[in-house]
Design a protein around this motif. Structure first.
Motif, PDB file in Angstrom:
ATOM      1  N   SER A   1      24.690 -23.654  43.658  1.00  0.00           N
ATOM      2  CA  SER A   1      25.008 -24.436  45.537  1.00  0.00           C
ATOM      3  C   SER A   1      24.805 -23.419  46.870  1.00  0.00           C
ATOM      4  O   SER A   1      24.835 -22.494  46.331  1.00  0.00           O
ATOM      5  CB  SER A   1      25.866 -24.747  44.723  1.00  0.00           C
ATOM      6  OG  SER A   1      25.999 -25.490  46.461  1.00  0.00           O
TER       7      SER A   1
ATOM      8  N   ASN B   1      21.285 -28.298  35.790  1.00  0.00           N
ATOM      9  CA  ASN B   1      21.805 -28.584  35.948  1.00  0.00           C
ATOM     10  C   ASN B   1      22.635 -27.853  35.337  1.00  0.00           C
ATOM     11  O   ASN B   1      24.684 -28.372  34.409  1.00  0.00           O
ATOM     12  CB  ASN B   1      22.848 -30.556  35.383  1.00  0.00           C
ATOM     13  CG  ASN B   1      21.033 -30.709  37.006  1.00  0.00           C
ATOM     14  OD1 ASN B   1      21.631 -30.428  38.203  1.00  0.00           O
ATOM     15  ND2 ASN B   1      20.591 -31.930  36.568  1.00  0.00           N
TER      16      ASN B   1
ATOM     17  N   GLN C   1      29.407 -29.528  39.620  1.00  0.00           N
ATOM     18  CA  GLN C   1      29.624 -29.321  40.759  1.00  0.00           C
ATOM     19  C   GLN C   1      28.900 -29.078  42.039  1.00  0.00           C
ATOM     20  O   GLN C   1      28.933 -28.259  42.773  1.00  0.00           O
ATOM     21  CB  GLN C   1      30.919 -28.885  41.057  1.00  0.00           C
ATOM     22  CG  GLN C   1      31.680 -30.012  40.776  1.00  0.00           C
ATOM     23  CD  GLN C   1      33.342 -29.208  41.643  1.00  0.00           C
ATOM     24  OE1 GLN C   1      33.720 -28.283  41.696  1.00  0.00           O
ATOM     25  NE2 GLN C   1      33.760 -30.575  42.321  1.00  0.00           N
TER      26      GLN C   1
ATOM     27  N   GLN D   1      24.534 -27.533  42.918  1.00  0.00           N
ATOM     28  CA  GLN D   1      23.571 -28.434  43.321  1.00  0.00           C
ATOM     29  C   GLN D   1      22.251 -27.362  43.429  1.00  0.00           C
ATOM     30  O   GLN D   1      22.069 -26.513  43.318  1.00  0.00           O
ATOM     31  CB  GLN D   1      24.127 -28.959  44.509  1.00  0.00           C
ATOM     32  CG  GLN D   1      25.050 -29.372  45.299  1.00  0.00           C
ATOM     33  CD  GLN D   1      25.296 -30.279  46.232  1.00  0.00           C
ATOM     34  OE1 GLN D   1      24.242 -30.399  46.802  1.00  0.00           O
ATOM     35  NE2 GLN D   1      26.647 -29.991  46.138  1.00  0.00           N
TER      36      GLN D   1
ATOM     37  N   SER E   1      18.745 -31.911  48.596  1.00  0.00           N
ATOM     38  CA  SER E   1      20.158 -31.549  47.999  1.00  0.00           C
ATOM     39  C   SER E   1      19.803 -32.421  46.593  1.00  0.00           C
ATOM     40  O   SER E   1      20.012 -33.137  46.730  1.00  0.00           O
ATOM     41  CB  SER E   1      20.904 -31.238  47.800  1.00  0.00           C
ATOM     42  OG  SER E   1      22.285 -30.601  47.713  1.00  0.00           O
TER      43      SER E   1
ATOM     44  N   ASN F   1      22.269 -32.683  42.955  1.00  0.00           N
ATOM     45  CA  ASN F   1      23.029 -32.645  42.509  1.00  0.00           C
ATOM     46  C   ASN F   1      22.907 -32.768  40.985  1.00  0.00           C
ATOM     47  O   ASN F   1      22.455 -33.962  40.464  1.00  0.00           O
ATOM     48  CB  ASN F   1      24.168 -32.385  42.789  1.00  0.00           C
ATOM     49  CG  ASN F   1      24.618 -34.423  42.960  1.00  0.00           C
ATOM     50  OD1 ASN F   1      24.422 -34.941  42.262  1.00  0.00           O
ATOM     51  ND2 ASN F   1      25.834 -34.320  43.321  1.00  0.00           N
TER      52      ASN F   1
END
Length: 194
Positions: free
Chosen positions: A18, A42, A46, A48, A68, A70
């Motif tokens: 992220s 992934n 949490q 991204q 973005s 996720n």
């Protein structure tokens, strides 16, 4: 050697895929800032994957946007205007305003006011980040203030392109990290100069 070090950091340290590139320095007229963060397949909870773009409309004002994606499929995008009001050898400061929308939801968030900063440390190292006030569509409902902070190291530079590697933390408003208050971040940041 430097690229091998970056790959080692990305794939062996538990950073959660992220990131972002919120800082107080404009791209400059006709220049592009691109920031990329990848959460491979992934893998990180949490995490991204991000693509952030900034384009210099003038030497002080940028159009900036992000997309973005996720793990939960709550994809969103942002677009807005950025204005750098302080430009010095040690500190750059900017403000911005913009709108975030979700692909599968009707939620709209306004990001205003924002304070973005870049502190020039030794050599090719910078400390940057932002304070972003998040509001509902009506502007009356204050969701909170998200905070980003990161260290950025220049790894490549020529007359047309600069590449930085950034690592830092994100203090979210609308969700809570599984461990602690801060969520670790990283990004590869590319500046394309005209």
């Amino acid at each position: 050697m430097k690229l091998k070090l970056i790959y080692l950091i990305i794939f062996t340290v538990k950073v959660f895929g992220s990131g972002g590139y919120d800082h107080g320095t404009s791209a400059g007229k006709g220049n592009w800032d691109i920031s990329l963060t990848w959460n491979p397949l992934n893998y990180f909870d949490q995490g991204q994957s991000y693509a952030i773009l900034g384009y210099g409309l003038t030497n002080k004002m940028d159009f900036h946007a992000y997309y973005s994606s996720n793990k939960e499929g709550e994809n969103n995008y942002y677009y807005g205007l950025f204005y750098q009001f302080l430009d010095s050898n040690y500190l750059d400061l900017a403000t911005a305003m913009g709108v975030r929308r979700y692909i599968k939801q009707t939620d709209i968030h306004f990001f205003f006011p924002q304070l973005l900063y870049t502190i020039y440390l030794m050599g090719n190292t910078r400390l940057g980040g932002s304070f972003v006030d998040i509001r509902s569509q009506s502007l009356k409902d204050h969701k909170g203030t998200a905070v980003d902070v990161f260290l950025s190291q220049k790894i490549y530079d020529n007359k047309n392109m600069k590449i930085d590697f950034s690592i830092g933390g994100f203090l979210p408003v609308l969700w809570a990290p599984k461990s602690g208050k801060w969520h670790p971040t990283y990004s590869i940041d590319i500046s394309l100069k005209r």
